[in-house]
Every structure is written in structure tokens, then in C-alpha cells.
Scaffold this motif. Structure first.
Motif, PDB file in Angstrom:
ATOM      1  N   UNK A 273      79.267  61.573 121.802  1.00 34.40           N
ATOM      2  CA  UNK A 273      78.350  61.322 120.812  1.00 34.40           C
ATOM      3  C   UNK A 273      77.959  59.923 120.510  1.00 34.40           C
ATOM      4  N   UNK A 274      79.058  58.841 120.672  1.00 33.23           N
ATOM      5  CA  UNK A 274      78.958  57.601 120.189  1.00 33.23           C
ATOM      6  C   UNK A 274      78.283  57.010 121.109  1.00 33.23           C
ATOM      7  N   UNK A 275      77.463  55.926 120.526  1.00 31.91           N
ATOM      8  CA  UNK A 275      76.562  54.980 121.268  1.00 31.91           C
ATOM      9  C   UNK A 275      76.555  53.607 120.769  1.00 31.91           C
ATOM     10  N   UNK A 276      77.100  53.229 119.740  1.00 34.65           N
ATOM     11  CA  UNK A 276      77.032  51.955 119.255  1.00 34.65           C
ATOM     12  C   UNK A 276      78.047  51.069 120.237  1.00 34.65           C
ATOM     13  N   UNK A 277      77.702  49.781 119.924  1.00 35.26           N
ATOM     14  CA  UNK A 277      78.150  48.631 121.059  1.00 35.26           C
ATOM     15  C   UNK A 277      79.703  48.542 120.566  1.00 35.26           C
ATOM     16  N   UNK A 278      80.148  48.708 119.429  1.00 33.04           N
ATOM     17  CA  UNK A 278      81.541  48.518 119.194  1.00 33.04           C
ATOM     18  C   UNK A 278      82.360  49.626 119.665  1.00 33.04           C
ATOM     19  N   UNK A 279      81.961  50.908 119.475  1.00 29.55           N
ATOM     20  CA  UNK A 279      82.765  51.918 119.651  1.00 29.55           C
ATOM     21  C   UNK A 279      82.763  52.320 121.376  1.00 29.55           C
ATOM     22  N   UNK A 280      81.665  52.104 121.781  1.00 27.98           N
ATOM     23  CA  UNK A 280      81.550  52.123 123.414  1.00 27.98           C
ATOM     24  C   UNK A 280      82.536  51.351 124.110  1.00 27.98           C
ATOM     25  N   UNK A 281      82.679  50.064 123.449  1.00 31.41           N
ATOM     26  CA  UNK A 281      83.289  49.058 124.174  1.00 31.41           C
ATOM     27  C   UNK A 281      84.925  49.249 124.045  1.00 31.41           C
ATOM     28  N   UNK A 282      85.160  49.916 122.606  1.00 28.10           N
ATOM     29  CA  UNK A 282      86.529  50.271 122.260  1.00 28.10           C
ATOM     30  C   UNK A 282      87.012  51.215 123.483  1.00 28.10           C
ATOM     31  N   UNK A 283      86.185  52.375 123.624  1.00 19.73           N
ATOM     32  CA  UNK A 283      86.456  53.499 124.632  1.00 19.73           C
ATOM     33  C   UNK A 283      86.486  52.993 125.964  1.00 19.73           C
ATOM     34  N   UNK A 284      85.984  51.913 126.359  1.00 22.01           N
ATOM     35  CA  UNK A 284      86.252  51.408 127.963  1.00 22.01           C
ATOM     36  C   UNK A 284      87.829  51.221 127.941  1.00 22.01           C
ATOM     37  N   UNK A 285      88.486  50.935 126.819  1.00 23.44           N
ATOM     38  CA  UNK A 285      90.006  50.747 126.969  1.00 23.44           C
ATOM     39  C   UNK A 285      90.923  51.820 126.594  1.00 23.44           C
ATOM     40  N   UNK A 286      90.358  53.050 125.908  1.00 26.60           N
ATOM     41  CA  UNK A 286      91.106  54.283 125.795  1.00 26.60           C
ATOM     42  C   UNK A 286      90.669  55.352 126.365  1.00 26.60           C
ATOM     43  N   UNK A 287      89.650  55.238 126.903  1.00 24.41           N
ATOM     44  CA  UNK A 287      89.275  56.603 127.583  1.00 24.41           C
ATOM     45  C   UNK A 287      89.035  56.446 128.837  1.00 24.41           C
ATOM     46  N   UNK A 288      88.758  57.692 129.593  1.00 26.78           N
ATOM     47  CA  UNK A 288      88.411  57.457 131.056  1.00 26.78           C
ATOM     48  C   UNK A 288      87.860  58.639 131.744  1.00 26.78           C
ATOM     49  N   UNK A 289      86.875  58.472 132.600  1.00 22.32           N
ATOM     50  CA  UNK A 289      86.232  59.484 133.283  1.00 22.32           C
ATOM     51  C   UNK A 289      86.870  59.722 134.573  1.00 22.32           C
ATOM     52  N   UNK A 290      86.320  60.784 135.368  1.00 22.05           N
ATOM     53  CA  UNK A 290      87.038  61.105 136.564  1.00 22.05           C
ATOM     54  C   UNK A 290      86.846  59.560 137.447  1.00 22.05           C
ATOM     55  N   UNK A 291      85.568  59.089 137.274  1.00 23.63           N
ATOM     56  CA  UNK A 291      85.454  57.661 137.710  1.00 23.63           C
ATOM     57  C   UNK A 291      85.015  56.495 136.809  1.00 23.63           C
ATOM     58  N   UNK A 292      85.010  55.499 136.868  1.00 20.72           N
ATOM     59  CA  UNK A 292      84.761  54.452 135.896  1.00 20.72           C
ATOM     60  C   UNK A 292      83.957  53.389 136.725  1.00 20.72           C
ATOM     61  N   UNK A 293      82.988  52.473 135.847  1.00 22.18           N
ATOM     62  CA  UNK A 293      82.319  51.461 136.278  1.00 22.18           C
ATOM     63  C   UNK A 293      83.000  50.182 135.691  1.00 22.18           C
ATOM     64  N   UNK A 294      83.493  49.291 136.665  1.00 24.56           N
ATOM     65  CA  UNK A 294      84.216  48.045 136.051  1.00 24.56           C
ATOM     66  C   UNK A 294      83.137  47.349 135.128  1.00 24.56           C
ATOM     67  N   UNK A 295      83.498  47.059 133.751  1.00 26.51           N
ATOM     68  CA  UNK A 295      82.697  46.157 132.890  1.00 26.51           C
ATOM     69  C   UNK A 295      82.118  45.039 133.800  1.00 26.51           C
TER      70      UNK A 295
ATOM     71  N   UNK B 286      77.494  54.793 112.486  1.00 25.47           N
ATOM     72  CA  UNK B 286      77.587  55.731 111.559  1.00 25.47           C
ATOM     73  C   UNK B 286      78.624  57.059 112.127  1.00 25.47           C
ATOM     74  N   UNK B 287      78.531  56.979 113.553  1.00 24.89           N
ATOM     75  CA  UNK B 287      79.266  58.015 114.042  1.00 24.89           C
ATOM     76  C   UNK B 287      80.467  57.318 114.366  1.00 24.89           C
ATOM     77  N   UNK B 288      81.492  58.223 114.975  1.00 25.42           N
ATOM     78  CA  UNK B 288      82.796  57.554 115.308  1.00 25.42           C
ATOM     79  C   UNK B 288      82.995  57.337 116.840  1.00 25.42           C
TER      80      UNK B 288
ATOM     81  N   UNK C 113      89.408  50.894 112.227  1.00 25.70           N
ATOM     82  CA  UNK C 113      88.469  49.618 111.432  1.00 25.70           C
ATOM     83  C   UNK C 113      87.884  50.206 110.509  1.00 25.70           C
ATOM     84  N   UNK C 114      87.816  51.448 110.157  1.00 26.48           N
ATOM     85  CA  UNK C 114      87.121  52.131 108.748  1.00 26.48           C
ATOM     86  C   UNK C 114      87.331  51.270 107.671  1.00 26.48           C
ATOM     87  N   UNK C 115      88.797  51.438 107.303  1.00 29.38           N
ATOM     88  CA  UNK C 115      89.053  50.450 106.287  1.00 29.38           C
ATOM     89  C   UNK C 115      89.379  49.010 106.310  1.00 29.38           C
ATOM     90  N   UNK C 116      89.872  48.627 107.211  1.00 31.76           N
ATOM     91  CA  UNK C 116      90.278  47.396 107.622  1.00 31.76           C
ATOM     92  C   UNK C 116      89.306  46.310 108.189  1.00 31.76           C
TER      93      UNK C 116
END
Length: 541
Positions: free
Chosen positions: A80-102, A73-75, A228-231
Motif C-alpha cells: 500500500x505505501x507510496x510515499x517517498x520516504x517509506x518506499x526508499x526505506x523499503x529498498x533496504x528492508x524488503x525484496x521482490x523476486x527481482x529488484x531494480x537497482x536504484x 499517512x500510510x505505513x 520514525x513515527x515518534x522520533x
């Protein structure tokens, strides 16, 4: 002591192919479902494909995937996002100063040029990598870094990630390339933990926060072009401006949102997609080369959450757990993929120790406890996730066997939490999946996800303010300031306390089953987390 990376021997995944010998192996695993889980086992692949040289990747290729989890329901805003799909998407588009390899769960320098440099026990410095820009073309500044941390820490924003960085006192810009992180006390997991804060462009967020939430701007190897909201398809393109160590190896990715098990499986077997998550148990042995199926043991679990304002007596909560037929839940409900919980964390976790209270199937004890607590009716609410569809009727029957009235409801995950959060109606017990290990693997983070922040402890389980809640908070704060065996011991004391009080508690920990095309995906590694990762993955098509 850093504990975010499990032992290497525990990380081997099972490769299941459709062979005669495999059937016997799966049957043996089913028989052993209720016992100790050693991680993963392997079976050989039929034919000689495994020995052949891998095909060359195509820099113009497209990775395709089928995702079982629906859009939340959130983007996509990483605050703020915590849903499985959006978190996984952010692994590919966002970065922290550090990351944990999935896949490996190893911490690495992402937007930082190097891992945080310790200046003293409570001071760290991180320098931004050269040439870092956001996907909208704007350069990354230390002001953006400070803004990203402050928005998470600001209590007005109610970010669930704030509870993971309570040790941070301040983040300031030392100069135009370096930030200084000051901690409240010596802390052993700074590099791992700051990965939960993704760095976002201050100007874009402040200009239009809603637009950013729908279509985030980050520094990762991919850029999202369709949310993915409409498609019902999340589409990514290579971020040509990416300057980090893990560039996109494909030109684009298309993730189809396919919550229906049959539809998702058919998409895999018909080569419509190259990988799917949440492979149904019935299909674990039915897929043939070049499709591989892997089941990786992780923390991910099915939990039972109690309304502690209604079931105030711990005996009532314990009764529910003693009522569950764990062997049936694991064998009939989950096939090869579940192990009954004997602690808050799974047996492979470095902090694991068998809890002082371990729940087994004991109907008479459950009846006695529920009677002592004076409970004659339970409102049971379950999420409708397909992967545990065979478990829900077992749980319902187990509770009805106590001789009490069970009022059963089943809803989409977002509707379950909307129902609970808004006090829309009566509920006593919620059964749902959870996997905070997508944010990190250390025991402190996993505990704080459910037992630290107000969203879960207050709004949902109505546990905040109890004697046990207060004690757990003090123990958590004490544990993070310890190291080595003393830290482990303190976490294990918390595990014991929670096993007796059970405001929320795991029923089982599960293996995460993934199917993928071993010919067209290059470098793909199944993960123990909820979701799919294509970090450092290429395709031949």
C-alpha cells in the motif's frame, strides 16, 4: 524489448563543487534551462582528493542521512505505501523476486536465485535463493510468495501496485522452492515488473496487519528498528540473516526526517549527516569538499492535475498549460534543475518522442481558450514541498494574468490528497510532484501510475468513463502485447493523445539534487529517483 535501463551516457551525474569556474557553468545551465537537456554535465573537483585511494569501510559504521520527505499517512506495508520516504526505506528492508537497482535501474535476481526462467511465452519459473529467511527468523516459503502476489492482485485490498502487474494470470507454488508465474499473454518486461511485489511473511501479516504496516518484516539487507513515527528518525540495523548478493556494508543507518531546507542543508554542512536529498538550488554551488553535489536527470516531475468533472472542456485544461511561463518557472523557480515537458516522458527516456502538442507560454491563446470554455474562476491547490516553493507564486500569478479569479490553497501533500479523495471541498487544479519511476522506468508503468488505476483516474481526477479514458485503456492493453518499434509507436500515440486531452500532465521534468560526503561514504551513487539509496554503500565512520 526491455527499456528499463537508459543509455549509459545519459547516466553520468554532475559533480558540483565550489570553484570559480563552476559559477560560470551553472550560469550557462540556467541560460539553457528551456532547451534540450542532454542528461548531466560534469565539473572537476578542486584538489587531488579524487585521485587518492578510497578509505576502507567500517563494518561497524553508521550511515547517516537527512530526508526531505515526511512520513506518509500510510505505513511501510509494500502493498500500500507510496510515499517517498517509506518506499526508499523499503529498498533496504524488503525484496521482490527481482529488484531494480536504484542507481543503475538494472534488474537483478533478489529473493529469486536467478532471473525468471521462461518456460514458454506465457510461463515463467523462479526458484528461491538458498537460505532465505525473513528478518524475524522465519524461512521464506513459496507460500509466502504466492500470498504476496495474491494480496496485491486482490481488488479488495485496493493496492496501487496491482495496475503494474495486470499481465499476471496466476502465481502458484510448483514445489517448496519454485513458483510458477503464468501471464495472460506474452509480455516483454516480466523480470522488471515483478519487482514491484515485495515478498512478505504470510504468518506475520495475517497475525497483525497493522503491526506489520508500522514495522515491516522483510528479507532485505537491513532491518528497521525505529519507524520514525515518534522520533522523526528512521533507524535500521544490519540484517545478519541476509543471504542475498547485496549485503549491508554498514552496521546501522539513521535517517533524520528534515523537511525544512535550511535545517537539512545545515545538517549536511555541519557533518551531522553524510547525505541529503533535495538540495536547495541556492546551495548547489556553496558546498565544499569533501561534500559533493550531484543532479541526476530522471523522469521525476511537477504535474498539474485537473478535476475533469468540473473542467470538462479540454480547452480549459489546455488554457492552464498555455498560461504558464515555463522559462520563468525553470530559471527563477528551479535554477538548473528543470526542463519544460515536451512529452509525458523526459527527453532521455528510450520511449521519448516530442508530443504532437507542446505547451509554451502563450497568454493570448490561454485567454482565448479559457473564455471559450466559459471558465471565470479556478480553485488552485498546491502541495507545500520545499523544492518548488519558488514555482508556486509564478504559477499563481500566471493564472491570475488570465483575468480570472484564482482561489489559492497550499497544504501538506497528505492533506492535499486527503482533501481531494474525500471531496472535502472545491478544487479545480492541483499542482504537485510525482515520481513513479521509483517503481520502474518503462513507459507502460509510468503511464499506468496516473492513467490506469481507479485512485487517480476516478477518485482524484474524475476522468474515468470519458471517451479518452476508454481509448487510453485500450491502447495501454494493446501496447504491452507488442514488442520493439511497434510497442514504442503505440506508447508514443498515447503520449500524443494525453498531450491534447491533458487530464493530468507534467509541467517539467527535473534533475534530482543530492549532496553527499565523498570521504565518509564509500560506493555512494546519486540517483535520478526521489529518495536516497544506500544499497551497496559503506561508510568509513
Amino acid at each position: 524489448m526491455a527499456i528499463s535501463t537508459p543509455r549509459a551516457s545519459r547516466r553520468d551525474f554532475i559533480r558540483i563543487t565550489s570553484t570559480l569556474g563552476l559559477a560560470a557553468g551553472v550560469a550557462a545551465t540556467l541560460a539553457a534551462c528551456g532547451g534540450s537537456d542532454s542528461g548531466s554535465t560534469s565539473t572537476s573537483t578542486q584538489g587531488g582528493a579524487a585521485s587518492e585511494a578510497p578509505a576502507a569501510t567500517s563494518s561497524d559504521g553508521t550511515i547517516t542521512a537527512g530526508i526531505s520527505y515526511e512520513l506518509g499517512t500510510n505505513g511501510y506495508d509494500p502493498m500500500t505505501t507510496t510515499s517517498a520516504l517509506t518506499v526508499a526505506a523499503n529498498w533496504h528492508t524488503m525484496e521482490g523476486l527481482t529488484e531494480l537497482h536504484p542507481a543503475s535501474r538494472e534488474v537483478y535476481a533478489a529473493l529469486g536465485a536467478e532471473l525468471p526462467k521462461m518456460v514458454n511465452d506465457t510461463t515463467y519459473e523462479v526458484t528461491l535463493r538458498d537460505g532465505a529467511v525473513f528478518s524475524n527468523g522465519s524461512p521464506v516459503t513459496t507460500e509466502d510468495v504466492v500470498f504476496s502476489f495474491e494480496r496485491v492482485l486482490n481488488p479488495d485490498n485496493k493496492s496501487l501496485y496491482a495496475q503494474f502487474i495486470t499481465f499476471v494470470d496466476s502465481v502458484t507454488a510448483k514445489d517448496d522452492k519454485t513458483v510458477t508465474i503464468t501471464t495472460k499473454y506474452a509480455y516483454s518486461l516480466v523480470a522488471e515488473r515483478i519487482s514491484v511485489v515485495k515478498i512478505v511473511p504470510k504468518a506475520a501479516v495475517e497475525a497483525d496487519a497493522k503491526a506489520f504496516d508500522l514495522m515491516p518484516v522483510g528479507t532485505g539487507p537491513y532491518t528497521m528498528t525505529d519507524n520514525g513515527a515518534g522520533s522523526q528518525k528512521v533507524v535500521f540495523e544490519r540484517n545478519e540473516a541476509y543471504t542475498g548478493s547485496k549485503p549491508a556494508l554498514a552496521k546501522s543507518m539513521v535517517w533524520q526526517v528534515l523537511p525544512d531546507d535550511t535545517t537539512r542543508t545545515n545538517a549536511m554542512t555541519s557533518n551531522t549527516v553524510q547525505a541529503i536529498d533535495a538540495v536547495p538550488v541556492a546551495n548547489l554551488t556553496s558546498m565544499t569538499d569533501p561534500i559533493k553535489v550531484a543532479a541526476q536527470q530522471g523522469f521525476g516531475l511537477l504535474f498539474v492535475m485537473f478535476n475533469n468533472a468540473v473542467l470538462t472542456d479540454a480547452k480549459a485544461r489546455q488554457a492552464v498549460l498555455y498560461a504558464l511561463d515555463y522559462a520563468s518557472i525553470c530559471k527563477t523557480g528551479m535554477g538548473t534543475l528543470a526542463t519544460p515537458a515536451t512529452c509525458f516522458v523526459h527527453e532521455d527516456h528510450p520511449a521519448y518522442k516530442k508530443a504532437s502538442t507542446v505547451y509554451t507560454y502563450d497568454v493570448e491563446k490561454a485567454k482565448s481558450l479559457i473564455a471559450e470554455a466559459g471558465v471565470t474562476e479556478i480553485n488552485l491547490l498546491c502541495t507545500d514541498h520545499g523544492w518548488f516553493s519558488n514555482v508556486r507564486p509564478i504559477i499563481r500569478q500566471n493564472l491570475e494574468a488570465l483575468g480570472i479569479t484564482v482561489n489559492y490553497q497550499e497544504k501538506k501533500s497528505s492533506d492535499v490528497y486527503g482533501y481531494v479523495d474525500s471531496a472535502e471541498g472545491a478544487w479545480d487544479v492541483v499542482v504537485a510532484p510525482g515520481d513513479p519511476s521509483v517503481f520502474g522506468s518503462d513507459a507502460d508503468l509510468l503511464l499506468r501510475w496516473w492513467y490506469g488505476g481507479d485512485v487517480w483516474t476516478d477518485t482524484r481526477m474524475h476522468w474515468k468513463g470519458t471517451e479518452t479514458y476508454t481509448k487510453v485503456q485500450a491502447m495501454l492493453d494493446e501496447a504491452v502485447q507488442l514488442t520493439g518499434d511497434k510497442q514504442l509507436t503505440k506508447w508514443q500515440e498515447i503520449f500524443d493523445l494525453l498531450s491534447a486531452e491533458v487530464p493530468l500532465y507534467p509541467i517539467f521534468h527535473r534533475k534530482t539534487p543530492t549532496a553527499y560526503n565523498s570521504e565518509t561514504l564509500q560506493g555512494f551513487k546519486p540517483i535520478a529517483l526521489t529518495g536516497l539509496s544506500f544499497v551497496e554503500v559503506g561508510t568509513t565512520v
